[in-house]
Write a protein that holds these residues in place. Structure first.
Motif, PDB file in Angstrom:
ATOM      1  N   GLU A 241       0.826  -1.205   0.000  1.00 10.74           N
ATOM      2  CA  GLU A 241       0.000   0.000   0.000  1.00 10.74           C
ATOM      3  C   GLU A 241       0.860   1.256   0.000  1.00 10.74           C
ATOM      4  O   GLU A 241       0.426   2.322  -0.464  1.00 10.74           O
ATOM      5  N   MET A 242       2.086   1.161   0.498  1.00  6.69           N
ATOM      6  CA  MET A 242       2.975   2.320   0.550  1.00  6.69           C
ATOM      7  C   MET A 242       3.572   2.651  -0.816  1.00  6.69           C
ATOM      8  O   MET A 242       4.202   3.700  -0.971  1.00  6.69           O
ATOM      9  N   VAL A 243       3.394   1.751  -1.807  1.00  3.74           N
ATOM     10  CA  VAL A 243       3.793   2.057  -3.183  1.00  3.74           C
ATOM     11  C   VAL A 243       2.599   2.696  -3.867  1.00  3.74           C
ATOM     12  O   VAL A 243       1.573   2.051  -4.051  1.00  3.74           O
ATOM     13  N   PRO A 244       2.674   3.967  -4.250  1.00  2.00           N
ATOM     14  CA  PRO A 244       1.504   4.676  -4.778  1.00  2.00           C
ATOM     15  C   PRO A 244       0.922   4.005  -6.013  1.00  2.00           C
ATOM     16  O   PRO A 244       1.648   3.570  -6.906  1.00  2.00           O
ATOM     17  N   ILE A 245      -0.407   3.907  -6.061  1.00  2.00           N
ATOM     18  CA  ILE A 245      -1.216   3.475  -7.201  1.00  2.00           C
ATOM     19  C   ILE A 245      -0.933   2.021  -7.596  1.00  2.00           C
ATOM     20  O   ILE A 245      -1.842   1.199  -7.667  1.00  2.00           O
ATOM     21  N   LEU A 246       0.325   1.683  -7.881  1.00  2.00           N
ATOM     22  CA  LEU A 246       0.654   0.341  -8.348  1.00  2.00           C
ATOM     23  C   LEU A 246       0.602  -0.690  -7.223  1.00  2.00           C
ATOM     24  O   LEU A 246       0.278  -1.862  -7.476  1.00  2.00           O
ATOM     25  N   ILE A 301       0.632  12.134 -10.973  1.00  3.43           N
ATOM     26  CA  ILE A 301       1.266  11.106 -10.155  1.00  3.43           C
ATOM     27  C   ILE A 301       1.594   9.871 -10.997  1.00  3.43           C
ATOM     28  O   ILE A 301       2.663   9.274 -10.869  1.00  3.43           O
ATOM     29  N   MET A 302       0.671   9.485 -11.899  1.00  6.72           N
ATOM     30  CA  MET A 302       0.921   8.319 -12.747  1.00  6.72           C
ATOM     31  C   MET A 302       2.136   8.530 -13.639  1.00  6.72           C
ATOM     32  O   MET A 302       2.972   7.631 -13.813  1.00  6.72           O
ATOM     33  N   ILE A 303       2.257   9.723 -14.227  1.00  5.49           N
ATOM     34  CA  ILE A 303       3.414  10.020 -15.072  1.00  5.49           C
ATOM     35  C   ILE A 303       4.689   9.979 -14.242  1.00  5.49           C
ATOM     36  O   ILE A 303       5.718   9.430 -14.662  1.00  5.49           O
ATOM     37  N   LEU A 304       4.629  10.562 -13.053  1.00  2.85           N
ATOM     38  CA  LEU A 304       5.801  10.553 -12.180  1.00  2.85           C
ATOM     39  C   LEU A 304       6.225   9.136 -11.820  1.00  2.85           C
ATOM     40  O   LEU A 304       7.420   8.823 -11.776  1.00  2.85           O
ATOM     41  N   LEU A 305       5.259   8.258 -11.563  1.00  2.00           N
ATOM     42  CA  LEU A 305       5.579   6.885 -11.206  1.00  2.00           C
ATOM     43  C   LEU A 305       6.280   6.167 -12.352  1.00  2.00           C
ATOM     44  O   LEU A 305       7.233   5.418 -12.140  1.00  2.00           O
ATOM     45  N   VAL A 306       5.791   6.395 -13.573  1.00  6.63           N
ATOM     46  CA  VAL A 306       6.422   5.757 -14.730  1.00  6.63           C
ATOM     47  C   VAL A 306       7.852   6.258 -14.905  1.00  6.63           C
ATOM     48  O   VAL A 306       8.793   5.481 -15.103  1.00  6.63           O
ATOM     49  N   VAL A 307       8.040   7.584 -14.811  1.00  5.63           N
ATOM     50  CA  VAL A 307       9.373   8.160 -14.975  1.00  5.63           C
ATOM     51  C   VAL A 307      10.309   7.704 -13.852  1.00  5.63           C
ATOM     52  O   VAL A 307      11.452   7.291 -14.095  1.00  5.63           O
ATOM     53  N   GLY A 308       9.822   7.764 -12.620  1.00  7.09           N
ATOM     54  CA  GLY A 308      10.650   7.344 -11.492  1.00  7.09           C
ATOM     55  C   GLY A 308      11.031   5.880 -11.566  1.00  7.09           C
ATOM     56  O   GLY A 308      12.176   5.505 -11.277  1.00  7.09           O
ATOM     57  N   GLY A 309      10.092   5.009 -11.966  1.00 10.96           N
ATOM     58  CA  GLY A 309      10.399   3.595 -12.097  1.00 10.96           C
ATOM     59  C   GLY A 309      11.367   3.310 -13.221  1.00 10.96           C
ATOM     60  O   GLY A 309      12.237   2.441 -13.107  1.00 10.96           O
ATOM     61  N   ALA A 310      11.226   4.041 -14.339  1.00 15.99           N
ATOM     62  CA  ALA A 310      12.117   3.823 -15.482  1.00 15.99           C
ATOM     63  C   ALA A 310      13.549   4.243 -15.164  1.00 15.99           C
ATOM     64  O   ALA A 310      14.512   3.629 -15.631  1.00 15.99           O
ATOM     65  N   VAL A 311      13.720   5.300 -14.361  1.00 12.04           N
ATOM     66  CA  VAL A 311      15.061   5.831 -14.095  1.00 12.04           C
ATOM     67  C   VAL A 311      15.703   5.167 -12.883  1.00 12.04           C
ATOM     68  O   VAL A 311      16.884   4.791 -12.913  1.00 12.04           O
ATOM     69  N   PHE A 312      14.938   5.003 -11.798  1.00 10.29           N
ATOM     70  CA  PHE A 312      15.526   4.530 -10.538  1.00 10.29           C
ATOM     71  C   PHE A 312      14.919   3.230 -10.018  1.00 10.29           C
ATOM     72  O   PHE A 312      15.219   2.828  -8.899  1.00 10.29           O
ATOM     73  N   GLY A 313      14.028   2.600 -10.790  1.00  8.61           N
ATOM     74  CA  GLY A 313      13.450   1.339 -10.355  1.00  8.61           C
ATOM     75  C   GLY A 313      12.423   1.520  -9.240  1.00  8.61           C
ATOM     76  O   GLY A 313      11.739   2.542  -9.159  1.00  8.61           O
ATOM     77  N   LEU A 315      12.797   2.039  -6.054  1.00  9.59           N
ATOM     78  CA  LEU A 315      13.059   3.187  -5.190  1.00  9.59           C
ATOM     79  C   LEU A 315      12.501   4.463  -5.798  1.00  9.59           C
ATOM     80  O   LEU A 315      11.934   5.309  -5.096  1.00  9.59           O
ATOM     81  N   GLY A 316      12.639   4.617  -7.116  1.00 10.13           N
ATOM     82  CA  GLY A 316      12.099   5.797  -7.782  1.00 10.13           C
ATOM     83  C   GLY A 316      10.589   5.869  -7.670  1.00 10.13           C
ATOM     84  O   GLY A 316      10.023   6.956  -7.492  1.00 10.13           O
ATOM     85  N   VAL A 317       9.909   4.716  -7.772  1.00 12.29           N
ATOM     86  CA  VAL A 317       8.455   4.694  -7.637  1.00 12.29           C
ATOM     87  C   VAL A 317       8.029   5.166  -6.252  1.00 12.29           C
ATOM     88  O   VAL A 317       7.027   5.862  -6.091  1.00 12.29           O
ATOM     89  N   ILE A 318       8.815   4.821  -5.240  1.00  9.26           N
ATOM     90  CA  ILE A 318       8.456   5.147  -3.864  1.00  9.26           C
ATOM     91  C   ILE A 318       8.701   6.627  -3.543  1.00  9.26           C
ATOM     92  O   ILE A 318       7.894   7.268  -2.881  1.00  9.26           O
ATOM     93  N   ILE A 319       9.812   7.190  -4.041  1.00  9.49           N
ATOM     94  CA  ILE A 319      10.210   8.538  -3.606  1.00  9.49           C
ATOM     95  C   ILE A 319       9.854   9.638  -4.587  1.00  9.49           C
ATOM     96  O   ILE A 319       9.949  10.815  -4.243  1.00  9.49           O
ATOM     97  N   VAL A 320       9.435   9.301  -5.814  1.00 10.41           N
ATOM     98  CA  VAL A 320       9.266  10.351  -6.820  1.00 10.41           C
ATOM     99  C   VAL A 320       8.126  11.308  -6.483  1.00 10.41           C
ATOM    100  O   VAL A 320       8.211  12.510  -6.764  1.00 10.41           O
ATOM    101  N   VAL A 321       7.052  10.802  -5.864  1.00  9.66           N
ATOM    102  CA  VAL A 321       5.898  11.665  -5.579  1.00  9.66           C
ATOM    103  C   VAL A 321       6.235  12.738  -4.536  1.00  9.66           C
ATOM    104  O   VAL A 321       6.001  13.934  -4.786  1.00  9.66           O
ATOM    105  N   PRO A 322       6.774  12.387  -3.351  1.00  4.84           N
ATOM    106  CA  PRO A 322       7.111  13.464  -2.407  1.00  4.84           C
ATOM    107  C   PRO A 322       8.204  14.387  -2.932  1.00  4.84           C
ATOM    108  O   PRO A 322       8.177  15.593  -2.648  1.00  4.84           O
TER     109      PRO A 322
END
Length: 352
Positions: A241-246, A301-313, A315-322
């Motif tokens: 649940e702490m991983v946004p949306i996904l 937020i969805m765009i940020l999650l995709v970008v964060g996951g593509a660049v940092f895996g 960890l990027g998905v978790i921290i990109v939103v804040p």
């Protein structure tokens, strides 16, 4: 600049071994407000007053250890047993999923026209190539982390002591950091740090609360339906649940697969349970808890999650939103400070 680049390179090269210290920073960040409140409650007299910070840290440490021991004693044995059963049942789960896949594959070949199947399968092959490439990268990364395992173990052993010193000297460290800046912008630095702290603290508290609530509700729902491995699936739901949306989709998929393999007759009830929990969470909990923290549109937020996951895996998905929310508010603050009508106090207030 050369020194900063050298330090950055060393940190990046040893990032696997530094994971325990990152965990320690997160723990310290979460415990700092509690330590501050306990310190205020301790009388500022004599040797007690001179050691208030150390006493406050020790009290919080003992309380946290007591809560952890109680939690482990309460649900630990059942959680361990269910986790072991879950892992041991993976081959059986795979066989069941394979049987279900064969059934749906036959239905697909008998029902879908051949030309449509060719078009669908061509796209599936492209997706499979991408997934295979990602899997190969993950395997190589796993082998690459083996050589850093000893550094990780050493850092884990030092974690409690390191966290203690971080909590004890937190204010001294922040004052040292502020004094590194020129006096004329020290107030701005404090305000920027305050903006980041406000957003990050609200986001972390919100995610922890969401994880706790979803985990508890999932456990009671699965327990009421008499589903096997209810505790393990509930803990998994709370963590993801702490991983946004996904995250909710991942935990829900795992739960459905496990129920499909262990008790297929309850698959629709469990599926409805996960859908209802997610809808209630997205409708009532997320807007209330996260909305005040980051104030970002779900589409962004969805765009940020995709970008964060593509660049940092992950960890990027978790921290990109804040980080995005912090960057937005810091930009607003700096823009206001650089404008002709910018006032330090007014802009700081308007930024929260």
């Amino acid at each position: 600049i050369a020194a900063v680049l050298a330090i950055a390179w060393l940190i990046w090269s040893s990032r696997g071994a530094l994971l325990p210290f990152i965990i320690g920073l997160v723990i310290s960040y979460l415990l700092t407000p509690v330590v501050n409140r306990v310190q205020i409650a301790i009388p500022n007299r004599g040797w007690i007053g001179r050691s208030r910070r150390v006493i406050a840290v020790l009290i919080v440490y003992l309380a946290a250890i007591g809560m952890l021991v109680s939690l482990v004693a309460t649900i630990g044995p059942r959680l361990v047993n269910e986790t072991v059963e879950l892992v041991e049942g993976l081959p059986e789960f795979a066989d069941t999923v394979r049987e279900e896949s064969d059934y749906w594959n036959r239905w697909y070949e008998e029902t879908i026209p051949k030309d449509v199947r060719v078009n669908i399968e061509s796209h599936i092959d492209e997706i499979g190539d991408v997934v295979a490439g990602a899997a190969r990268s993950a395997v190589m990364a796993t082998f690459g982390t083996v050589r850093r395992v000893f550094g990780f173990i050493a850092g884990l052993a030092l974690l409690p002591l390191w966290t203690f010193y971080i909590l004890k000297d937190q204010r001294r460290g922040m004052n040292f950091f502020y004094n590194l800046w020129p006096k004329e912008i020290q107030a701005d630095v404090r305000n920027v740090i305050g903006i980041a702290d406000r957003i990050l603290a609200a986001y972390v508290r919100g995610q922890l609360l969401l994880g706790f609530v979803v985990g508890i509700v999932t456990f009671f729902g699965l327990y009421f339906l008499d589903v096997q491995n209810a505790v393990a699936l509930a803990v998994l739901a709370g963590i993801f649940e702490m991983v946004p949306i996904l995250g909710p989709w991942i935990s829900g998929t795992v739960g459905v697969i496990v129920v499909l393999a262990t008790d297929p007759g309850k698959i629709w009830a469990v599926l409805i349970l996960f859908v209802v929990i997610q809808q209630v969470e997205n409708t009532f909990l997320v807007p209330k808890i996260q909305g005040d923290a980051v104030d970002l549109n779900p589409a962004i937020i969805m765009i940020l999650l995709v970008v964060g996951g593509a660049v940092f895996g992950l960890l990027g998905v978790i921290i990109v939103v804040p980080i995005a929310a912090i960057a937005r508010d810091v930009f607003i603050y700096v823009y206001g400070r650089l404008s002709e009508e910018g006032n330090l106090t007014e802009v700081a207030d308007s930024s929260g």
